[in-house]
Design a protein around this motif. Structure first.
Motif, PDB file in Angstrom:
ATOM      1  N   GLY A   1      50.082  20.229 -18.544  1.00  0.00           N
ATOM      2  CA  GLY A   1      49.336  20.463 -19.780  1.00  0.00           C
ATOM      3  C   GLY A   1      50.148  20.225 -21.044  1.00  0.00           C
ATOM      4  N   GLY A   2      51.426  19.827 -20.880  1.00  0.00           N
ATOM      5  CA  GLY A   2      52.244  19.496 -22.048  1.00  0.00           C
ATOM      6  C   GLY A   2      52.888  20.693 -22.734  1.00  0.00           C
ATOM      7  N   GLY A   3      52.984  21.820 -22.052  1.00  0.00           N
ATOM      8  CA  GLY A   3      53.573  23.003 -22.687  1.00  0.00           C
ATOM      9  C   GLY A   3      54.898  23.439 -22.108  1.00  0.00           C
ATOM     10  N   ILE A   4      55.460  22.625 -21.219  1.00  0.00           N
ATOM     11  CA  ILE A   4      56.675  23.049 -20.496  1.00  0.00           C
ATOM     12  C   ILE A   4      57.940  22.857 -21.333  1.00  0.00           C
ATOM     13  CG2 ILE A   4      57.252  20.810 -19.438  1.00  0.00           C
ATOM     14  CD1 ILE A   4      57.186  24.096 -17.461  1.00  0.00           C
TER      15      ILE A   4
ATOM     16  N   GLU B   1      41.905  29.381 -13.386  1.00  0.00           N
ATOM     17  CA  GLU B   1      40.954  28.425 -13.968  1.00  0.00           C
ATOM     18  C   GLU B   1      40.788  28.696 -15.472  1.00  0.00           C
ATOM     19  OE1 GLU B   1      37.252  28.404 -11.793  1.00  0.00           O
ATOM     20  OE2 GLU B   1      36.352  26.965 -13.195  1.00  0.00           O
ATOM     21  N   ALA B   2      40.726  29.968 -15.830  1.00  0.00           N
ATOM     22  CA  ALA B   2      40.570  30.327 -17.250  1.00  0.00           C
ATOM     23  C   ALA B   2      41.809  29.912 -18.051  1.00  0.00           C
ATOM     24  CB  ALA B   2      40.328  31.832 -17.382  1.00  0.00           C
ATOM     25  N   LEU B   3      42.990  30.130 -17.488  1.00  0.00           N
ATOM     26  CA  LEU B   3      44.221  29.724 -18.188  1.00  0.00           C
ATOM     27  C   LEU B   3      44.264  28.200 -18.336  1.00  0.00           C
ATOM     28  CD1 LEU B   3      46.768  32.145 -16.434  1.00  0.00           C
ATOM     29  CD2 LEU B   3      45.915  32.323 -18.780  1.00  0.00           C
ATOM     30  N   CYS B   4      43.781  27.501 -17.299  1.00  0.00           N
ATOM     31  CA  CYS B   4      43.798  26.031 -17.342  1.00  0.00           C
ATOM     32  C   CYS B   4      42.770  25.471 -18.322  1.00  0.00           C
ATOM     33  CB  CYS B   4      43.588  25.456 -15.942  1.00  0.00           C
ATOM     34  SG  CYS B   4      45.052  25.597 -14.884  1.00  0.00           S
ATOM     35  N   ASP B   5      41.780  26.278 -18.717  1.00  0.00           N
ATOM     36  CA  ASP B   5      40.846  25.844 -19.763  1.00  0.00           C
ATOM     37  C   ASP B   5      41.610  25.486 -21.024  1.00  0.00           C
ATOM     38  OD1 ASP B   5      38.412  25.884 -18.594  1.00  0.00           O
ATOM     39  OD2 ASP B   5      37.869  27.915 -19.275  1.00  0.00           O
ATOM     40  N   ARG B   6      42.647  26.255 -21.291  1.00  0.00           N
ATOM     41  CA  ARG B   6      43.468  25.951 -22.469  1.00  0.00           C
ATOM     42  C   ARG B   6      44.355  24.726 -22.228  1.00  0.00           C
ATOM     43  NH1 ARG B   6      48.596  29.289 -24.992  1.00  0.00           N
ATOM     44  NH2 ARG B   6      49.221  27.611 -26.400  1.00  0.00           N
TER      45      ARG B   6
ATOM     46  N   GLY C   1      44.504  18.442 -16.021  1.00  0.00           N
ATOM     47  CA  GLY C   1      44.007  17.183 -15.450  1.00  0.00           C
ATOM     48  C   GLY C   1      43.952  17.189 -13.939  1.00  0.00           C
ATOM     49  N   VAL C   2      44.205  18.345 -13.335  1.00  0.00           N
ATOM     50  CA  VAL C   2      44.035  18.537 -11.891  1.00  0.00           C
ATOM     51  C   VAL C   2      43.301  19.871 -11.731  1.00  0.00           C
ATOM     52  CG1 VAL C   2      46.203  17.348 -11.308  1.00  0.00           C
ATOM     53  CG2 VAL C   2      46.199  19.853 -11.573  1.00  0.00           C
ATOM     54  N   ARG C   3      42.752  20.083 -10.546  1.00  0.00           N
ATOM     55  CA  ARG C   3      42.184  21.401 -10.260  1.00  0.00           C
ATOM     56  C   ARG C   3      43.298  22.214  -9.622  1.00  0.00           C
ATOM     57  NH1 ARG C   3      37.999  22.554  -5.869  1.00  0.00           N
ATOM     58  NH2 ARG C   3      37.306  24.684  -6.359  1.00  0.00           N
ATOM     59  N   LEU C   4      43.712  23.279 -10.300  1.00  0.00           N
ATOM     60  CA  LEU C   4      44.843  24.088  -9.820  1.00  0.00           C
ATOM     61  C   LEU C   4      44.320  25.366  -9.156  1.00  0.00           C
ATOM     62  CD1 LEU C   4      47.899  24.688  -9.628  1.00  0.00           C
ATOM     63  CD2 LEU C   4      47.786  25.626 -11.963  1.00  0.00           C
ATOM     64  N   LEU C   5      44.596  25.487  -7.861  1.00  0.00           N
ATOM     65  CA  LEU C   5      44.167  26.663  -7.099  1.00  0.00           C
ATOM     66  C   LEU C   5      45.386  27.410  -6.576  1.00  0.00           C
ATOM     67  CD1 LEU C   5      41.467  25.006  -4.781  1.00  0.00           C
ATOM     68  CD2 LEU C   5      41.054  26.278  -6.899  1.00  0.00           C
ATOM     69  N   PRO C   6      45.408  28.743  -6.683  1.00  0.00           N
ATOM     70  CA  PRO C   6      46.470  29.474  -5.987  1.00  0.00           C
ATOM     71  C   PRO C   6      46.210  29.363  -4.484  1.00  0.00           C
ATOM     72  CG  PRO C   6      44.853  31.012  -6.896  1.00  0.00           C
ATOM     73  CD  PRO C   6      44.427  29.625  -7.330  1.00  0.00           C
ATOM     74  N   MET C   7      47.276  29.423  -3.680  1.00  0.00           N
ATOM     75  CA  MET C   7      47.095  29.320  -2.228  1.00  0.00           C
ATOM     76  C   MET C   7      46.179  30.429  -1.709  1.00  0.00           C
ATOM     77  SD  MET C   7      50.903  30.488  -1.059  1.00  0.00           S
ATOM     78  CE  MET C   7      51.417  32.220  -1.054  1.00  0.00           C
TER      79      MET C   7
END
Ligand code: GDP
Ligand code: FO1
Ligand code: CA
Ligand code: CA
Length: 311
Positions: free
Chosen positions: A57-60, A117-122, A126-132
């Protein structure tokens, strides 16, 4: 094309950035390691999920590989002024906001997958990030010191002790009772191919594989792995200390054997590891150093083309 990738932190996140560049327009689902997660100051911290989210997401913080760019540490200083422990884990001010939002949502009853998912809204990674898993699991490490033999949280061994004491055992507490997060098995089932990035084979990929049902689902798919070991050494990080703990040699060959040919169909090794071989696995040698965006994209492209030859 539908791609599923497992991922730890820095190695996984950097590889995924290359994968996005190598496969524009494809649908990528990332299953992230949550064994590193820890509760500090009442806040739930998910280092590997955040590393993937911030990197894509460009914030690292690019130099460090984890945490936020442009970070400050006022809250940490103030906590230290109160004498609050632990002081060995460095949470930055910007990063704190992420943990506050996450902890607030978890306390309100949302599962980690929905929080992520809510954090990734921000961040729009560009991928769907799921916890295991939405279930709480934690990697613990058995060590011996002047206080005797005991288990400590993975972060205490990794960050406070910098793996200076040998890990006698590494285990994922809560693994047996955990289930894959919603969407994990579905994404694997629908995937055209699965990629294992060069993440830590013990405490990142190995951890995800311990969630009941995930390994079995992957065994039905075309799976290509990228070796995290080059010429007998982890490029960065302490994968060697983790491999030693489970009695596995630090080599591209030994990591392939650890994963096994039921799981792995294709294995990318570095050019210095050319001789690596295992029955039932197609091995290719390529430059595997992720030292630039272009080199990383080329590694991902090599993984994709190896997968295509296996179909
Ligand atoms: P962590 O959670 O931050 O430790 O990150 P990961 O588990 O995703 O990946 C860490 C591992 O990636 C390290 O232990 C290394 O073995 C591997 N790694 C790091 N950089 C490179 C690289 O440039 N090339 C390859 N092939 N592996 C790498
Ligand atoms: N790693 C460190 O070596 N020292 C730290 O103080 C530290 C803080 C930290 C805060 C948030 C975060 O997401 C990651 C952080 N990491 C830190 C990295 C992390 O501990 C490990 O590298 C991974 O968990 C290993 O995969
Ligand atoms: Ca990790
Ligand atoms: Ca297979």
């Amino acid at each position: 094309m539908r791609i599923v990738s497992l991922a730890g932190g820095i190695g996984g996140a950097r590889f995924l950035r290359g994968l996005k560049a190598a496969a524009p327009g494809s649908d990528i689902t990332v299953i992230g390691n949550t064994g590193d997660d820890i509760t500090l100051f009442g806040l739930r911290v998910c280092p590997d999920l955040d590393t993937v989210m911030y990197t894509l997401g460009g914030g690292i913080d690019e130099e460090q590989g984890w945490g936020r760019s442009g970070e400050s540490h006022v809250v940490k200083e103030e906590l230290a002024a109160y004498g609050v422990e632990p002081q060995w884990f460095g949470l930055g001010d910007r990063d704190f906001a992420t943990h506050i939002v996450r902890s607030q949502m978890l306390a309100a009853g949302y599962p980690l997958s929905q929080v992520t998912e809510a954090l990734c809204d921000r961040w729009q990674p560009g991928v769907r990030l799921l916890p295991m898993s939405d279930d709480r699991t934690e990697t613990h490490v058995v060590i011996s010191d002047e206080n005797g033999r005991r288990a400590v949280h993975f972060q205490e061994w990794w960050v406070r002790l910098r793996a200076s004491l040998p890990a006698e055992q590494i285990g994922l507490v809560g693994a047996e009772d955990a289930t894959p997060a919603p969407g994990v098995l579905e994404a694997i089932g629908e995937a055209d191919l699965v990629i294992l990035p060069p993440s830590n084979p013990v405490v990142s990929i190995g951890t995800i594989l311990q969630i009941p049902g995930i390994r079995a689902a992957l065994e039905d798919k075309t799976v290509v792995g990228v070796s995290p070991i080059i010429g007998g050494a982890p490029v960065r990080g302490m994968a060697d200390a983790c491999l030693t703990a489970i009695g596995v040699e630090t080599s591209a060959q030994a990591v392939l054997e650890l994963y096994g040919s039921r799981l792995i169909d294709g294995w990318l090794v570095a050019e210095e590891d050319k001789g690596v071989a295992l029955d039932g696995v197609t091995v290719e040698a390529r430059p595997l150093l992720m030292d630039s965006p272009e080199a990383t994209r080329d590694i991902a492209a090599a993984a994709l083309s190896l997968a295509h030859t296996l179909h």
